[in-house]
Design a protein around this motif. Structure first.
Motif, PDB file in Angstrom:
ATOM      1  N   ILE B   7       0.866  -1.175   0.000  1.00  0.00           N
ATOM      2  CA  ILE B   7       0.000   0.000   0.000  1.00  0.00           C
ATOM      3  C   ILE B   7       0.896   1.216   0.000  1.00  0.00           C
ATOM      4  N   GLU B   8       0.625   2.129  -0.937  1.00  0.00           N
ATOM      5  CA  GLU B   8       1.491   3.296  -1.048  1.00  0.00           C
ATOM      6  C   GLU B   8       0.695   4.571  -0.982  1.00  0.00           C
ATOM      7  N   ASP B   9       0.945   5.345   0.051  1.00  0.00           N
ATOM      8  CA  ASP B   9       0.378   6.679   0.182  1.00  0.00           C
ATOM      9  C   ASP B   9      -1.132   6.698  -0.070  1.00  0.00           C
ATOM     10  N   LEU B  10      -1.830   5.782   0.568  1.00  0.00           N
ATOM     11  CA  LEU B  10      -3.275   5.668   0.358  1.00  0.00           C
ATOM     12  C   LEU B  10      -3.994   6.810   1.074  1.00  0.00           C
ATOM     13  N   THR B  11      -4.844   7.494   0.322  1.00  0.00           N
ATOM     14  CA  THR B  11      -5.694   8.515   0.951  1.00  0.00           C
ATOM     15  C   THR B  11      -7.150   8.194   0.614  1.00  0.00           C
ATOM     16  N   VAL B  12      -8.013   8.370   1.587  1.00  0.00           N
ATOM     17  CA  VAL B  12      -9.442   8.163   1.364  1.00  0.00           C
ATOM     18  C   VAL B  12     -10.182   9.351   1.945  1.00  0.00           C
ATOM     19  N   ARG B  13     -11.052   9.913   1.121  1.00  0.00           N
ATOM     20  CA  ARG B  13     -11.843  11.047   1.591  1.00  0.00           C
ATOM     21  C   ARG B  13     -13.310  10.735   1.357  1.00  0.00           C
ATOM     22  N   PHE B  14     -14.108  10.842   2.385  1.00  0.00           N
ATOM     23  CA  PHE B  14     -15.550  10.661   2.235  1.00  0.00           C
ATOM     24  C   PHE B  14     -16.189  12.029   2.131  1.00  0.00           C
ATOM     25  N   SER B  15     -17.050  12.191   1.149  1.00  0.00           N
ATOM     26  CA  SER B  15     -17.816  13.433   1.113  1.00  0.00           C
ATOM     27  C   SER B  15     -19.266  13.082   1.410  1.00  0.00           C
ATOM     28  N   HIS B  21     -11.648  13.172   6.069  1.00  0.00           N
ATOM     29  CA  HIS B  21     -10.406  12.667   5.492  1.00  0.00           C
ATOM     30  C   HIS B  21      -9.993  11.445   6.295  1.00  0.00           C
ATOM     31  N   ALA B  22     -10.527  10.285   5.892  1.00  0.00           N
ATOM     32  CA  ALA B  22     -10.408   9.086   6.715  1.00  0.00           C
ATOM     33  C   ALA B  22      -8.984   8.533   6.689  1.00  0.00           C
ATOM     34  N   LEU B  23      -8.350   8.553   5.537  1.00  0.00           N
ATOM     35  CA  LEU B  23      -6.963   8.100   5.454  1.00  0.00           C
ATOM     36  C   LEU B  23      -6.126   9.211   4.850  1.00  0.00           C
ATOM     37  N   ASN B  24      -4.983   9.454   5.447  1.00  0.00           N
ATOM     38  CA  ASN B  24      -4.150  10.557   4.993  1.00  0.00           C
ATOM     39  C   ASN B  24      -2.727  10.088   4.731  1.00  0.00           C
ATOM     40  N   ILE B  64     -10.553   8.030  -3.538  1.00  0.00           N
ATOM     41  CA  ILE B  64      -9.384   7.280  -3.107  1.00  0.00           C
ATOM     42  C   ILE B  64      -8.166   7.726  -3.901  1.00  0.00           C
ATOM     43  N   GLY B  65      -7.056   7.957  -3.212  1.00  0.00           N
ATOM     44  CA  GLY B  65      -5.810   8.278  -3.879  1.00  0.00           C
ATOM     45  C   GLY B  65      -4.736   7.290  -3.461  1.00  0.00           C
ATOM     46  N   GLY B  66      -3.639   7.260  -4.169  1.00  0.00           N
ATOM     47  CA  GLY B  66      -2.553   6.359  -3.819  1.00  0.00           C
ATOM     48  C   GLY B  66      -2.679   5.032  -4.542  1.00  0.00           C
ATOM     49  N   LYS B  67      -1.916   4.040  -4.078  1.00  0.00           N
ATOM     50  CA  LYS B  67      -1.849   2.778  -4.804  1.00  0.00           C
ATOM     51  C   LYS B  67      -1.932   1.614  -3.847  1.00  0.00           C
ATOM     52  N   ILE B  68      -2.639   0.573  -4.272  1.00  0.00           N
ATOM     53  CA  ILE B  68      -2.608  -0.677  -3.537  1.00  0.00           C
ATOM     54  C   ILE B  68      -2.233  -1.771  -4.525  1.00  0.00           C
ATOM     55  N   ALA B  69      -1.100  -2.406  -4.301  1.00  0.00           N
ATOM     56  CA  ALA B  69      -0.703  -3.489  -5.196  1.00  0.00           C
ATOM     57  C   ALA B  69      -0.831  -4.805  -4.448  1.00  0.00           C
ATOM     58  N   PHE B  70      -1.509  -5.764  -5.103  1.00  0.00           N
ATOM     59  CA  PHE B  70      -1.610  -7.103  -4.544  1.00  0.00           C
ATOM     60  C   PHE B  70      -0.859  -8.032  -5.478  1.00  0.00           C
ATOM     61  N   ASP B  71       0.258  -8.549  -5.045  1.00  0.00           N
ATOM     62  CA  ASP B  71       1.065  -9.431  -5.878  1.00  0.00           C
ATOM     63  C   ASP B  71       1.337  -8.771  -7.224  1.00  0.00           C
ATOM     64  N   GLY B  72       1.614  -7.460  -7.188  1.00  0.00           N
ATOM     65  CA  GLY B  72       1.945  -6.746  -8.408  1.00  0.00           C
ATOM     66  C   GLY B  72       0.755  -6.164  -9.149  1.00  0.00           C
ATOM     67  N   ARG B  73      -0.471  -6.590  -8.827  1.00  0.00           N
ATOM     68  CA  ARG B  73      -1.636  -6.073  -9.534  1.00  0.00           C
ATOM     69  C   ARG B  73      -2.194  -4.863  -8.812  1.00  0.00           C
ATOM     70  N   ASP B  74      -2.730  -3.913  -9.572  1.00  0.00           N
ATOM     71  CA  ASP B  74      -3.299  -2.720  -8.962  1.00  0.00           C
ATOM     72  C   ASP B  74      -4.742  -3.013  -8.529  1.00  0.00           C
ATOM     73  N   VAL B  75      -4.954  -3.129  -7.231  1.00  0.00           N
ATOM     74  CA  VAL B  75      -6.263  -3.520  -6.705  1.00  0.00           C
ATOM     75  C   VAL B  75      -7.329  -2.479  -7.020  1.00  0.00           C
ATOM     76  N   LEU B  76      -6.950  -1.200  -6.962  1.00  0.00           N
ATOM     77  CA  LEU B  76      -7.952  -0.147  -7.109  1.00  0.00           C
ATOM     78  C   LEU B  76      -8.517  -0.080  -8.517  1.00  0.00           C
ATOM     79  N   LYS B  77      -7.838  -0.749  -9.472  1.00  0.00           N
ATOM     80  CA  LYS B  77      -8.325  -0.697 -10.851  1.00  0.00           C
ATOM     81  C   LYS B  77      -9.184  -1.908 -11.203  1.00  0.00           C
TER      82      LYS B  77
END
Lengths: 347, 323, 297
Positions: B7-15, B21-24, B64-77
């Motif tokens: 997980i890299e620099d994950l940010t989550v904002r709920f409007s 700003h739940a994750l910063n 959601i901002g940032g990146k989540i990689a699972f075994d090299g795959r981009d989870v957020l996509k």
């Protein structure tokens, strides 16, 4: 800020029996609820509290622990008259409830703080009104009741100027629980029952509320009955500990002594189920198998025998009696009763 | 060893009515076969982190901002079919409340069998055999009989085990556990924790275990990430966190656990409450409650200072001690 | 004995947003909901026109003209055309709103008062009182509301007062049921127990602690019933059991214009449109209110 600026609600019940007389004595206290699965299903009985005896001395803190269905919350509700008593007696400072003392009078001496800080506050009332409600229904004029509320807000650490007019949803969980404590104190009780009152709070907030409880105990001369599943918290706050299992008391004793040496196998299991807090000495064997049984059809004999690692045949047939081990330390287990026929003791 | 989750620099904002700003900026990596505990209080962002890994956050109100990689795959996509195949065989989740995972109108056995049939294409008899095997593995007594039980016919501890069996049926490589033992009785909690520990070792999966209870983390985790206000304030092995906490918040949490506190003594409580996060933090989010905060703490967010492999602290006091 | 508030026991917590009362919060949320606002505006306009119809300079809804029968929409002097007796449709629709809205709202208000009281008693007292009230309610539920209204109106005879009575009877059971379930759930909450524990009597508890928390949901439900009530009362008029001609009432107008549907369908559809728009607005508004009154968000 002086505590002598006395709160002039309906005067708290005066002390009668002196310090030696227990504030609360429960004798063979029983509470059964009838339940029915359907219209035609046979009536069954939940033995929520089944003949328990205990006392709470003036000024002490009695911790009550046990798993779900053990009857600790029902015991609390019995003491404050929120559930009907099926059998047994409650004696408040020497006066028996419904004989020498009306329920209304008992409730002036005993108050309770509930676990769910949100559900225990009326969402349509400001916290000031919530605290003033009790004095008001007991005949204190509106203006005076509000003055009591503001004074209490100050005592529980909520600046009245900022908080008096707020609604519950505008407060944090810790602040709401402070209000619940204030509401209970507005009745000037001598016994305050805290039913999992800090369990839902975050750890850092819990510590603040525990500090507050300690201050209030001193300032208001309170006696606490502290119900919790968290043994660390119970140990910190309690003088004595009462362990319940399926509607019965299995062990009562001084908190610190019980923490180091438990006489009842269930108490021992509860304590060993506490996380070890040492990554090099993690718990390896689960303390008990299975879930607590249903209080509708409790096991025969000793109710714990179905899960007890030390159970013998006598345990399933004979109900253990309370044995006094030391001053103030009692246990209901055949293991400690030479007359029970539990072989190891007999041998 | 390579990381399974990065997980890299994950940010989550709920409007919505209020912005939160739940994750910063959360960065975390989980190795294969590692158990990482996310430790924090309510609102610290630990559950949000899990949910973003499963793409369970409400899409419309969430940024959601940032990146989540699972075994090299981009989870957020991941989308549609890919996402469905990701949830279950790759990543499974267990909850505090089993009713979120168990369907009340199907028997436990049926639910497990359907899941493996859908994901692995097993035949009905094979799937039923797997269901039975799973119930045995989670140590449900008389599993043959339990297969046909409905969730409401089971006790709390049994339901929790059934949910674990369902989650692990497809042999996920990562298990996300969202306070799975919090609502259980003390003795049952310990049973379930020990079971999870055994299953994790048997199956070699990674686990991210969210909890607010430091004692639970001690029992289950290899590594701990302490979260506060949507950031990770400290990471380290469980032994490092327990024996050598560096961040003032971690120290406060440990004191508040009351382990070994003396009766009647005044507790060293952390004053105040966590920030509401309506704005993203621009300074150290813990500074207003911190006993050792300095002017610099209120000026800028502290960097995450690395103290060796897998050990980091987000506190400027740590930077000074290095200099 | 002195007590000093130490920093650890003082809750120096977040400076929360300035205090907003419950209804102020509801209004704030409602204000951000354009659908509810539009619906409320339409309903208010209708009610305004209905109340002040005689002073707004409309044509006389009772005077017809044999030569100007069934004029189409857009006819000079009759913007919405005329009905089968040559009466101005716009005036009749506006005046019709008076009776229709009156017949739609009054029974619900009456049923709200009676049903809420019954439901409060049933839900708060519980036990056999609850069983008695709720079983009687269940009997009424066995009949579809339209049929029940027709049956009662038929038995009482045609007329405005009788349809008011029958509609009130029809709407008491559903409101009672909602009131009962809301009350029963509020009664279980800890703050009611806390009030009991402070020695308050049942009447005080219901008045101070329960009432304020149950009225909202019941009110929202009753709002949604208003549209049903309007439709049923229109139906009663349509069947000749409610308002009698020549009174303008939307249901009755729909009935009398029914024969003209092949000659001038648009004009014939107008009363139906009015019923449709009004009930739609009422339903959407009650939905909006329901979500605006949800405190926990």
């Amino acid at each position: 800020m002086s505590a002598n600026k006395t709160i002039t609600t309906a005067p708290s019940l005066a002390d009668i029996g002196g310090p030696r007389q227990p504030l609360i004595t429960a004798k063979d206290l029983t509470c059964h609820f009838p339940v029915r699965a359907g219209i035609l299903a046979p009536k069954k009985v939940v033995r929520a509290v089944d003949g328990i005896d205990f006392t709470i001395a003036k000024g002490e803190t009695l911790g009550v622990v046990g798993e779900s269905g053990c009857g600790k919350s029902t015991t609390a509700r019995l003491l404050i008259g929120l559930v009907p008593i099926t059998g047994g007696k409650i004696i408040y400072d020497g006066q028996e409830l419904n004989a020498d003392l009306s329920l209304r009078d008992l409730r002036r001496g005993v108050q309770m703080v509930f676990q769910d800080s949100f559900a225990s506050l009326n969402p349509r009332m400001t916290i000031e009104e919530t605290i003033a409600f009790g004095p008001k229904v007991n005949g204190v004029p509106q203006a005076e009741a509000l003055a009591i509320a503001r004074d209490l807000l100050d005592r529980i650490g909520l600046d009245p100027a900022r908080f008096a007019g707020r609604y519950p949803h505008e407060l944090s969980g810790g602040q709401r629980q402070r209000v619940n404590i204030g509401r209970a104190l507005a009745m000037r009780p001598r016994l305050l029952i805290l039913d999992e009152a800090v369990s839902a709070l975050d750890k850092s907030v819990e510590a603040q509320v525990l500090n507050l409880l300690e201050d209030l105990r001193r300032d208001f001369d309170l006696t606490y009955m502290f119900i919790s599943h968290d043994l660390n918290v119970v140990r910190f706050i309690s003088d004595r500990l009462m362990v319940m299992y399926l509607g019965e008391v299995v062990e009562v004793g001084p908190a610190e002594a019980l923490y180091h040496k438990q006489a009842h196998p269930y108490t021992a299991a509860l304590f060993s189920a506490m996380p070890s807090m040492d990554p090099d000495a993690r718990t390896q064997v689960p303390p008990l198998a299975g879930d607590p049984p249903n209080p509708i059809d409790p096991p025969s004999g000793c109710r714990f025998h179905t899960r007890c690692p030390l159970a013998k045949s006598v345990c399933s047939s004979l109900k253990p009696r309370a044995i006094t081990l030391n001053e103030g330390h009692q246990v209901a287990c055949h293991l400690h009763d030479p007359a029970s026929g539990y072989e190891e003791v007999a041998a | 060893m390579s990381a399974l989750v990065e997980i890299e620099d994950l940010t989550v904002r709920f409007s919505g009515e209020r912005t939160v700003h739940a994750l910063n900026g959360v960065s975390l990596s989980v190795e294969k076969g590692e158990v990482v505990a996310l430790l924090g209080e309510s609102g610290s962002g630990k559950s949000v982190t899990l949910k973003s890994l499963m793409q369970l956050l409400p899409g419309k109100r969430t940024k959601i901002g940032g990146k989540i990689a699972f075994d090299g795959r981009d989870v957020l996509k991941l989308k549609g079919r890919e996402l469905a195949n990701f949830r279950g065989p790759e990543v499974a989740m267990i909850f505090q409340d089993p009713s979120l995972a168990l369907d009340p109108v199907y028997a436990i056995g049926t639910q497990i069998a359907e899941t493996v049939m859908r994901h692995e294409g097993l035949s009905r008899p094979d799937a039923n055999a797997r269901a039975l095997d799973m119930l045995k593995r989670v140590r449900i007594p008389s599993p043959e009989r339990r297969l046909s039980n409905y969730p409401h016919e089971m006790s709390g501890g049994m339901r929790q085990r059934a949910m674990i069996a369902l989650a692990l049926a497809c042999g996920p490589r990562l298990l996300l556990a969202d306070e799975p033992t919090t609502a259980l009785d003390a003795t049952v909690q310990m049973q379930v924790l020990l079971l999870l520990r055994e299953l994790q070792q048997e199956m070699g999966m990674s686990v991210i275990f969210v909890t607010h209870d430091i004692g639970v983390a001690v029992e289950i985790a290899d590594r701990v990430a302490v979260m506060y206000a949507g950031t990770i304030v400290e990471t380290g092995t469980i032994a490092e966190i327990i024996k050598d906490p560096r961040h003032p918040y971690t120290k406060g949490l440990l004191a508040a656990n009351l382990h070994g506190a003396v009766k009647g003594a005044r507790l060293d409580a952390i004053p105040g409450a966590p920030p509401t996060l309506e704005e993203p933090p621009t300074s150290c989010p813990f500074a207003p409650r911190c006993p050792v905060a300095m002017a610099a703490c209120h000026a800028a967010r502290p960097p995450l200072i690395s103290k060796g492999p897998g050990r980091a602290v987000a506190c400027i006091l740590e930077a000074e001690s290095v200099l | 004995m002195t007590y000093t508030a130490t920093s650890t026991s003082t809750a120096l917590e977040v400076p929360a947003a300035p205090t907003v009362g419950y209804w102020a919060g509801v209004w704030r949320r409602l204000r951000r909901d354009p659908v509810s606002l539009i619906c409320a505006a339409i309903l208010l306009a209708l009610i305004f026109c209905a109340i002040f119809a005689p002073w707004l300079g409309f044509a006389d809804p009772y005077t017809g003209s044999m030569i100007a029968r069934l004029k189409p929409i857009g006819t000079p002097g009759h913007i919405l055309g005329t009905d089968e007796l040559g009466r101005d449709m716009l005036a009749r629709l506006i005046y019709g709103g008076r009776l229709t809205l009156f017949l739609g709202i009054t029974p619900v208000v009456a049923a709200f008062v009676i049903g809420t009281s019954l439901g409060l008693i049933a839900g708060y007292v519980g036990g056999w009182v609850n069983s008695m009230i709720m079983r009687v309610t269940d009997i009424f539920f066995a009949f579809p509301s339209v049929l029940l209204a027709i049956a009662i109106s038929g038995a009482l005879g045609a007329g405005v007062v009788n349809s008011l009575v029958s509609l009130t009877i029809v709407f008491i059971p559903p409101i009672t049921r909602v009131a009962e379930s809301v009350t029963a759930s509020v009664r279980k909450l800890d703050y009611v127990d806390a009030a009991r524990a402070s020695g308050a009597g049942n009447f005080t508890i219901v008045r101070v602690q329960v009432l304020g928390n149950v009225l909202g949901p019941i009110f929202v439900y009753a709002t949604s019933l208003t549209s049903v009530c309007m439709i049923i009362s229109a139906g009663l008029s349509f069947l000749g059991l409610g308002v009698k001609p020549p009174e303008p009432e939307w249901g009755l107008m729909l009935n009398t214009l029914r024969t003209a549907i092949y000659i001038n369908p648009w004009v014939a559809a107008l009363p139906g449109m009015m019923i449709f728009i009004t009930s739609l607005c009422l339903n959407l508004l009650s939905d909006g209110l329901r979500s605006a009154m949800n405190v926990r968000q």
